[in-house]
Enzyme design. Structure first.
Site, PDB file in Angstrom:
ATOM      1  N   THR A 152       0.567  -1.091  -0.073  1.00 17.95           N
ATOM      2  CA  THR A 152       0.255   0.311  -0.645  1.00 17.95           C
ATOM      3  C   THR A 152       1.359   1.306   0.011  1.00 17.95           C
ATOM      4  O   THR A 152       0.760   2.544   0.243  1.00 17.95           O
ATOM      5  CB  THR A 152      -1.023  -0.144   1.033  1.00 17.95           C
ATOM      6  OG1 THR A 152       0.115   0.165   2.358  1.00 17.95           O
ATOM      7  CG2 THR A 152      -2.134  -1.117   0.581  1.00 17.95           C
ATOM      8  N   ASP A 153       2.226   0.940  -0.183  1.00 19.47           N
ATOM      9  CA  ASP A 153       3.254   2.694  -0.126  1.00 19.47           C
ATOM     10  C   ASP A 153       4.400   1.498  -0.684  1.00 19.47           C
ATOM     11  O   ASP A 153       5.549   2.291  -0.632  1.00 19.47           O
ATOM     12  CB  ASP A 153       3.342   2.891   1.079  1.00 19.47           C
ATOM     13  CG  ASP A 153       3.914   3.973   1.417  1.00 19.47           C
ATOM     14  OD1 ASP A 153       3.354   4.724   0.767  1.00 19.47           O
ATOM     15  OD2 ASP A 153       4.955   4.417   2.847  1.00 19.47           O
ATOM     16  N   LEU A 154       3.983   1.380  -1.890  1.00 22.50           N
ATOM     17  CA  LEU A 154       5.269   1.410  -2.913  1.00 22.50           C
ATOM     18  C   LEU A 154       5.470   2.993  -3.925  1.00 22.50           C
ATOM     19  O   LEU A 154       4.912   2.890  -4.828  1.00 22.50           O
ATOM     20  CB  LEU A 154       4.610   0.181  -4.749  1.00 22.50           C
ATOM     21  CG  LEU A 154       5.415   0.238  -5.156  1.00 22.50           C
ATOM     22  CD1 LEU A 154       6.842  -1.120  -4.082  1.00 22.50           C
ATOM     23  CD2 LEU A 154       5.122  -0.928  -5.961  1.00 22.50           C
ATOM     24  N   ASN A 169      10.777   3.100  -1.778  1.00 17.77           N
ATOM     25  CA  ASN A 169      10.854   1.282  -1.064  1.00 17.77           C
ATOM     26  C   ASN A 169      11.423   0.509  -2.088  1.00 17.77           C
ATOM     27  O   ASN A 169      11.063  -0.487  -1.287  1.00 17.77           O
ATOM     28  CB  ASN A 169       9.469   1.334  -0.302  1.00 17.77           C
ATOM     29  CG  ASN A 169       8.597   2.459   1.002  1.00 17.77           C
ATOM     30  OD1 ASN A 169       9.535   2.267   1.883  1.00 17.77           O
ATOM     31  ND2 ASN A 169       7.663   2.453   1.098  1.00 17.77           N
ATOM     32  N   ARG A 172       0.325   4.296  -7.872  1.00 13.33           N
ATOM     33  CA  ARG A 172       0.963   5.052  -7.215  1.00 13.33           C
ATOM     34  C   ARG A 172       2.666   4.993  -6.917  1.00 13.33           C
ATOM     35  O   ARG A 172       3.227   5.829  -7.012  1.00 13.33           O
ATOM     36  CB  ARG A 172       1.035   4.282  -5.213  1.00 13.33           C
ATOM     37  CG  ARG A 172       2.198   4.201  -4.383  1.00 13.33           C
ATOM     38  CD  ARG A 172       0.953   5.043  -3.068  1.00 13.33           C
ATOM     39  NE  ARG A 172       1.612   5.699  -2.230  1.00 13.33           N
ATOM     40  CZ  ARG A 172       3.223   6.718  -2.421  1.00 13.33           C
ATOM     41  NH1 ARG A 172       3.307   7.219  -3.397  1.00 13.33           N
ATOM     42  NH2 ARG A 172       3.769   7.070  -1.332  1.00 13.33           N
TER      43      ARG A 172
END
Ligand SMILES: Nc1ncnc2c1ncn2[C@@H]1O[C@H](COP(=O)(O)OP(=O)(O)O)[C@@H](O)[C@H]1O
Ligand SMILES: [Mg+2]
Length: 236
Positions: A166-168, A172, A204
């Site tokens: 959910t935070d690509l 990261n 994202r």
């Protein structure tokens, strides 16, 4: 084997092959400092400490909130069961991804300290050796299409393991000196059936490239994302 250390208000889950130090001590930065085993640090939401264990180099991270709410309760989360905590969930997810052959740091240990109705959490995972995040790399040079294809392929492997990151973003994603791509930071990520959520990870990521291009003028253009998608589409 995953072992469990438990005292009145805390649990540490740890991999006995990867952790030889006392599990109740290893989340304490002072413990590593006292034996001169802090080998570096990185700045994200908080500080990630890199430490030399008896087995490997490890990354030690304390879970913190971002945003406005984070200014009030920076590292406290509502407790609703030991196995529903951030650190335990990330530990499990990393185990599953590593087992599926996705390049992620091996989880070493996860800790939860319960404080009344809330808890604090920490994670110790393998430090990826000789790696830099994509933002750091792209500030200095561009990457060949093959590297972008490898990034897309690694994301496809993660999706084939049903993991929704959910935070690509490009902070990261790490690239090591042998050319391998690594995906990190699985806080708040989870496994999900079906495929309709996959595109949102890629959206994202594209937003992240565009944002850093504006902000830091990274060596990247829209064609590069096309190469990334080629690698994704041939692997998925
Ligand atoms: N296992 C790891 N190996 C190498 N570097 C890491 C590792 N974990 C984190 N880092 C570095 O620390 C930074 C912050 O860690 P991250 O897990 O993304 O936490 P957050 O974004 O919540 O601060 C990363 O961008 C990366 O540069
Ligand atoms: Mg991060």
């Amino acid at each position: 084997m995953i072992k469990r250390y438990q005292s009145q208000n805390q649990i540490v889950w740890y991999d006995e092959q990867l952790l030889l130090e006392p599990p109740e001590q290893v989340f304490n930065v002072d413990f590593w400092q006292q034996q001169n085993s802090v080998v570096g640090s990185a700045q994200g939401r908080g500080t990630t400490w890199f430490v030399q264990t008896q087995v490997l180099q490890a990354a030690l991270r304390h879970y913190r909130r971002g945003g406005l709410f984070g200014k009030l309760v920076s590292d406290s989360y509502w407790f609703s069961g030991w196995e529903k905590t951030r650190s335990y969930a990330e530990f499990r997810l990393l185990t599953q991804l590593a087992d599926a052959g996705v390049n992620v740091p091996k989880p070493i240990a996860a800790r939860v300290i319960k404080k009344g109705f809330t808890y604090q959490a920490d994670l110790l995972s393998e430090k990826i050796a000789n790696a830099k995040d994509l933002v750091g790399i792209l500030q200095h040079k561009d990457l060949q299409p093959k590297k972008y294809q490898a990034i897309g392929a690694e994301i496809a492997k993660m999706h084939k393991a049903y993991v929704n990151h959910t935070d690509l973003n490009i902070h990261n994603l790490l690239l090591d000196s042998s050319g391998k791509i690594w995906i990190i930071d699985f806080d708040k990520c989870y496994q999900q059936q079906g495929t309709d959520w996959q595109q949102s990870n890629l959206d994202r990521l594209l937003r992240s490239f565009r944002k850093e291009q504006k902000k830091r003028n990274i060596h990247w253009n829209e064609d590069d994302f096309g190469h990334l998608m080629d690698g994704y589409n041939t692997t998925i």
